[in-house]
Design a protein around this motif. Structure first.
Motif, short mmCIF file in Angstrom:
data_model
loop_
_atom_site.label_atom_id
_atom_site.label_comp_id
_atom_site.label_asym_id
_atom_site.label_seq_id
_atom_site.Cartn_x
_atom_site.Cartn_y
_atom_site.Cartn_z
N ARG A 1 0.76 -1.12 -0.14
CA ARG A 1 -0.08 -0.04 -0.08
C ARG A 1 0.83 1.16 -0.05
O ARG A 1 0.77 2.28 -0.58
CB ARG A 1 -0.92 0.04 1.40
CG ARG A 1 -1.96 1.11 1.24
CD ARG A 1 -3.09 0.82 2.13
NE ARG A 1 -4.12 2.01 2.08
CZ ARG A 1 -4.38 2.76 2.95
NH1 ARG A 1 -4.06 2.27 4.28
NH2 ARG A 1 -5.13 3.72 2.97
N ARG A 2 2.01 1.28 0.76
CA ARG A 2 2.90 2.52 0.83
C ARG A 2 3.49 2.71 -0.44
O ARG A 2 3.53 3.71 -1.07
CB ARG A 2 3.90 2.15 2.11
CG ARG A 2 4.31 3.38 2.58
CD ARG A 2 5.34 3.03 3.88
NE ARG A 2 5.91 1.58 3.95
CZ ARG A 2 5.60 0.70 4.87
NH1 ARG A 2 4.44 0.84 5.60
NH2 ARG A 2 6.22 -0.43 4.77
N ASN A 3 4.16 1.55 -1.14
CA ASN A 3 4.65 1.60 -2.38
C ASN A 3 3.74 2.20 -3.45
O ASN A 3 4.16 2.76 -4.28
CB ASN A 3 5.24 0.26 -2.79
CG ASN A 3 6.37 -0.17 -1.97
OD1 ASN A 3 7.16 0.79 -1.05
ND2 ASN A 3 6.98 -1.37 -1.88
N MET A 4 2.60 1.76 -3.31
CA MET A 4 1.56 2.15 -4.50
C MET A 4 0.96 3.37 -4.26
O MET A 4 0.43 4.24 -5.33
CB MET A 4 0.46 1.12 -4.38
CG MET A 4 0.71 -0.18 -5.01
SD MET A 4 -0.34 -1.47 -4.58
CE MET A 4 -1.52 -1.27 -5.87
N GLY A 5 1.11 4.02 -3.08
CA GLY A 5 0.59 5.49 -2.87
C GLY A 5 -0.82 5.72 -3.29
O GLY A 5 -1.01 5.56 -4.52
N GLY A 6 -1.60 6.15 -2.47
CA GLY A 6 -3.05 6.40 -3.06
C GLY A 6 -4.10 5.46 -3.19
O GLY A 6 -4.95 5.82 -3.52
N VAL A 7 -3.54 4.32 -3.28
CA VAL A 7 -4.69 2.99 -3.45
C VAL A 7 -5.46 2.99 -2.01
O VAL A 7 -4.73 3.00 -0.80
CB VAL A 7 -3.91 1.82 -3.51
CG1 VAL A 7 -2.86 1.44 -2.49
CG2 VAL A 7 -4.85 0.73 -3.86
N PRO A 8 -6.48 2.86 -2.26
CA PRO A 8 -7.61 2.97 -0.95
C PRO A 8 -7.27 1.29 -0.34
O PRO A 8 -7.26 0.57 -1.07
CB PRO A 8 -8.91 2.97 -1.65
CG PRO A 8 -8.76 3.77 -2.68
CD PRO A 8 -7.57 3.30 -3.35
#
Length: 118
Positions: free
Chosen positions: A41-48
């Protein structure tokens, strides 16, 4: 007894990847190896959170990702690509290269479309 699918319907169903907005992003992120949910999630940034959970479940169901849960406190869950997922990664990387190569053409097409339709 449920109705049997015709051969054509079965083939079509098998070939249907139900990609979400995040499917290919998750596959590409897992290229580096096993990751925990929050790391992804952190690496993808912005994904709910809900979208990522749903995407991971779908990828696991279709056999592209494995989920390993550990009975620790706090609970730990790791995600990794399967062999099938690594095969999909090759396609995801090809799509990424295509998108980067054609970014300007797509942006120009969008600009022209938006200018003429409203």
């Amino acid at each position: 007894m449920p109705n049997a699918l015709s051969a054509a319907e079965a083939d079509a169903d098998l070939l249907v990847l139900r990609p979400s907005k995040w499917t290919l992003v998750v596959i590409v992120q897992l290229r580096a190896g096993t990751m925990r949910f929050n790391e992804l999630r952190r690496n993808m940034g912005g994904v709910p959170q809900k979208s990522l959970s749903q995407t991971l479940r779908e990828l696991e169901r279709d056999g592209f990702v494995t989920r390993t849960a550990y009975a620790t406190i706090p609970p730990r869950v790791d995600y990794d690509l399967t062999d099938l997922g690594r095969e999909l990664l090759v396609l995801a990387e090809q799509f990424q290269h295509f998108a980067l190569r054609n970014r300007q053409a797509v942006e120009e097409a969008r600009r022209l479309f938006d200018a003429t339709t409203g």
